[in-house]
Every structure is written in structure tokens, then in C-alpha cells.
Design a protein around this motif. Structure first.
Motif, PDB file in Angstrom:
ATOM      1  N   THR A 147      30.359 100.255  89.246  1.00 28.03           N
ATOM      2  CA  THR A 147      30.732  99.235  88.272  1.00 28.03           C
ATOM      3  C   THR A 147      31.058  97.952  89.033  1.00 28.03           C
ATOM      4  O   THR A 147      31.545  98.002  90.157  1.00 28.03           O
ATOM      5  N   PRO A 148      30.785  96.813  88.428  1.00 32.85           N
ATOM      6  CA  PRO A 148      31.114  95.553  89.092  1.00 32.85           C
ATOM      7  C   PRO A 148      32.616  95.297  89.083  1.00 32.85           C
ATOM      8  O   PRO A 148      33.361  95.932  88.351  1.00 32.85           O
ATOM      9  N   TYR A 149      33.031  94.380  89.912  1.00 33.11           N
ATOM     10  CA  TYR A 149      34.433  93.986  89.953  1.00 33.11           C
ATOM     11  C   TYR A 149      34.525  92.481  90.141  1.00 33.11           C
ATOM     12  O   TYR A 149      33.594  91.834  90.604  1.00 33.11           O
ATOM     13  N   VAL A 150      35.677  91.941  89.738  1.00 31.06           N
ATOM     14  CA  VAL A 150      35.946  90.517  89.856  1.00 31.06           C
ATOM     15  C   VAL A 150      37.256  90.354  90.614  1.00 31.06           C
ATOM     16  O   VAL A 150      38.231  91.043  90.317  1.00 31.06           O
ATOM     17  N   ILE A 151      37.265  89.460  91.581  1.00 30.33           N
ATOM     18  CA  ILE A 151      38.490  89.127  92.318  1.00 30.33           C
ATOM     19  C   ILE A 151      38.754  87.646  92.076  1.00 30.33           C
ATOM     20  O   ILE A 151      37.880  86.808  92.307  1.00 30.33           O
ATOM     21  N   TRP A 152      39.936  87.326  91.604  1.00 32.93           N
ATOM     22  CA  TRP A 152      40.313  85.952  91.292  1.00 32.93           C
ATOM     23  C   TRP A 152      41.695  85.678  91.854  1.00 32.93           C
ATOM     24  O   TRP A 152      42.550  86.564  91.895  1.00 32.93           O
ATOM     25  N   ASP A 153      41.916  84.446  92.301  1.00 35.23           N
ATOM     26  CA  ASP A 153      43.262  84.055  92.720  1.00 35.23           C
ATOM     27  C   ASP A 153      43.530  82.620  92.298  1.00 35.23           C
ATOM     28  O   ASP A 153      42.607  81.885  91.968  1.00 35.23           O
ATOM     29  N   ASN A 154      44.809  82.261  92.312  1.00 35.46           N
ATOM     30  CA  ASN A 154      45.200  80.918  91.874  1.00 35.46           C
ATOM     31  C   ASN A 154      45.681  80.031  93.022  1.00 35.46           C
ATOM     32  O   ASN A 154      46.306  79.009  92.779  1.00 35.46           O
TER      33      ASN A 154
ATOM     34  N   ALA B  95      29.969  86.690  96.907  1.00 33.98           N
ATOM     35  CA  ALA B  95      29.104  87.860  96.847  1.00 33.98           C
ATOM     36  C   ALA B  95      29.495  88.778  98.006  1.00 33.98           C
ATOM     37  O   ALA B  95      29.279  88.443  99.169  1.00 33.98           O
ATOM     38  N   LEU B  96      30.109  89.877  97.683  1.00 32.44           N
ATOM     39  CA  LEU B  96      30.520  90.833  98.704  1.00 32.44           C
ATOM     40  C   LEU B  96      29.521  91.979  98.770  1.00 32.44           C
ATOM     41  O   LEU B  96      28.888  92.311  97.774  1.00 32.44           O
ATOM     42  N   LYS B  97      29.399  92.583  99.934  1.00 33.09           N
ATOM     43  CA  LYS B  97      28.570  93.777 100.036  1.00 33.09           C
ATOM     44  C   LYS B  97      29.163  94.856  99.144  1.00 33.09           C
ATOM     45  O   LYS B  97      30.371  94.909  98.935  1.00 33.09           O
ATOM     46  N   PRO B  98      28.317  95.733  98.615  1.00 35.75           N
ATOM     47  CA  PRO B  98      28.849  96.808  97.769  1.00 35.75           C
ATOM     48  C   PRO B  98      29.853  97.675  98.530  1.00 35.75           C
ATOM     49  O   PRO B  98      29.705  97.904  99.729  1.00 35.75           O
ATOM     50  N   ILE B  99      30.869  98.116  97.806  1.00 36.82           N
ATOM     51  CA  ILE B  99      31.863  99.039  98.344  1.00 36.82           C
ATOM     52  C   ILE B  99      32.256 100.013  97.245  1.00 36.82           C
ATOM     53  O   ILE B  99      32.027  99.746  96.070  1.00 36.82           O
ATOM     54  N   ARG B 100      32.842 101.113  97.638  1.00 32.74           N
ATOM     55  CA  ARG B 100      33.405 102.047  96.670  1.00 32.74           C
ATOM     56  C   ARG B 100      34.818 101.591  96.340  1.00 32.74           C
ATOM     57  O   ARG B 100      35.454 100.873  97.108  1.00 32.74           O
ATOM     58  N   MET B 101      35.319 101.995  95.210  1.00 33.33           N
ATOM     59  CA  MET B 101      36.621 101.517  94.750  1.00 33.33           C
ATOM     60  C   MET B 101      37.749 101.810  95.744  1.00 33.33           C
ATOM     61  O   MET B 101      38.660 101.006  95.876  1.00 33.33           O
ATOM     62  N   TYR B 102      37.692 102.932  96.459  1.00 30.16           N
ATOM     63  CA  TYR B 102      38.770 103.211  97.410  1.00 30.16           C
ATOM     64  C   TYR B 102      38.765 102.233  98.583  1.00 30.16           C
ATOM     65  O   TYR B 102      39.723 102.158  99.337  1.00 30.16           O
ATOM     66  N   GLN B 103      37.696 101.451  98.718  1.00 30.10           N
ATOM     67  CA  GLN B 103      37.625 100.433  99.761  1.00 30.10           C
ATOM     68  C   GLN B 103      38.036  99.053  99.244  1.00 30.10           C
ATOM     69  O   GLN B 103      38.110  98.098 100.006  1.00 30.10           O
ATOM     70  N   LEU B 104      38.304  98.939  97.948  1.00 29.84           N
ATOM     71  CA  LEU B 104      38.561  97.622  97.365  1.00 29.84           C
ATOM     72  C   LEU B 104      39.837  96.975  97.895  1.00 29.84           C
ATOM     73  O   LEU B 104      39.816  95.825  98.343  1.00 29.84           O
ATOM     74  N   LEU B 105      40.962  97.675  97.889  1.00 30.95           N
ATOM     75  CA  LEU B 105      42.209  97.049  98.365  1.00 30.95           C
ATOM     76  C   LEU B 105      42.185  96.741  99.861  1.00 30.95           C
ATOM     77  O   LEU B 105      42.645  95.664 100.265  1.00 30.95           O
TER      78      LEU B 105
END
Length: 168
Positions: free
Chosen positions: A68-75, A83-93
């Protein structure tokens, strides 16, 4: 319905981003789903009809189906969309803490370092350090996956022997 849920999720994300755009608190928002929804009567066939999957049985197709896609946003930064290389969710943080130069635990360091060889594994699909999925992993990728599985098992059910490995 599914589309109503998507609409509400989009509205909620918009509300959240608008709120934090106007605060002085540095904030990072990570928004993602945990799986694709079953759309239509036939599941995977409907994704092929829609052009999301090719149906060719490739590792890329399987990876796309289980991702599934993900979005990272900051203020607070000027990073913008990346555009990040694909990763699995356990690699997201571990990836996000590295992107923002935030402190990382020894475990996050381990996971992030592992990405040079193995960016993830699920459903018999190995995601190589180059971000390309494969059903035929290298021996090094297999070794990294086995090491990760042992560490996870130890963390959940063992005596946390892996903590010694991570703190050395």
C-alpha cells in the motif's frame, strides 16, 4: 461503502494537515493503509482489469498486490514530496527517523542498516536493497531475513538475547 470510507479518510487527513500547518509544534504525519481492499466480485482480477496489476505472475505484480502507498508530511522542513524506494511497513519508522535526522534506537539502526541488502519480505517476496522485488533472493538476502526472523522471535517469545547483538 469502500468509496465513502476513502472520502472520509481523505477529509480526515486534510483536516489533520490543515490543523498542524497552523501550529508551532514540529510535526511529522505518516499516513498509510495496511492492505488493498477487495474491490469488486473477483478481487485480484478486478485490479488487473483496472490496470493496477498485470496478472503476469511476476514478483513485481505480487509485490504491488501486497503493498500500500504511504504519505509522509511535515510542517517544518522544505522536503516536499519525495519518491522513496519501496519498503515494507516495518522499515517505515527507521526510514523516517533517518530522513529527519531523529534519534534512532539500536533496533531501528539495525533495521535501517539491513535495507542495503533487504528492504523487506512478505508472502515469499523478497525486496532487495535496490527496491526491486524477487522470488529468487540472494544468499545474503536469505541470511538477513533469517537473522531478522530470529531477532523478532527472540523479542516476542525469547529472553531477548538479540539485545546484546544490537548494543555492541
Amino acid at each position: 461503502t469502500y468509496l465513502t470510507g476513502l472520502k472520509f479518510a481523505d477529509q480526515s487527513l486534510e483536516y489533520l494537515v490543515n490543523y498542524f500547518e497552523n501550529t508551532g509544534d514540529p510535526t511529522i504525519i505518516i499516513f498509510f493503509g495496511d492492505h488493498l481492499a477487495k474491490i469488486g466480485e473477483y478481487g485480484e482480477a478486478d485490479f488487473i482489469t483496472a490496470g493496477y496489476l498485470t496478472g503476469d505472475g511476476s514478483a513485481q505484480d505480487a509485490f504491488d498486490f501486497y503493498s500500500t502507498p504511504y504519505v509522509i508530511w511535515d510542517n517544518f522542513s522544505n522536503k516536499g514530496a519525495q519518491a522513496l524506494k519501496p519498503i515494507r511497513m516495518y522499515q517505515l519508522l527507521p526510514t523516517v527517523t533517518t530522513m529527519y535526522n531523529l534519534p534512532r534506537s539500536a533496533y531501528f539502526n539495525y533495521l535501517y542498516d539491513q535495507q542495503s541488502v533487504l528492504r523487506g519480505y512478505a508472502q515469499s517476496i523478497y525486496l532487495g536493497g535496490d527496491g526491486i522485488p524477487t522470488f529468487e533472493p540472494s544468499e545474503e538476502m536469505k541470511q538477513k531475513q533469517k537473522e531478522f526472523e530470529m531477532l523478532e522471535y527472540d523479542n516476542f517469545f525469547g529472553k531477548r538475547y538479540g539485545n546484546d547483538k544490537l548494543t555492541r
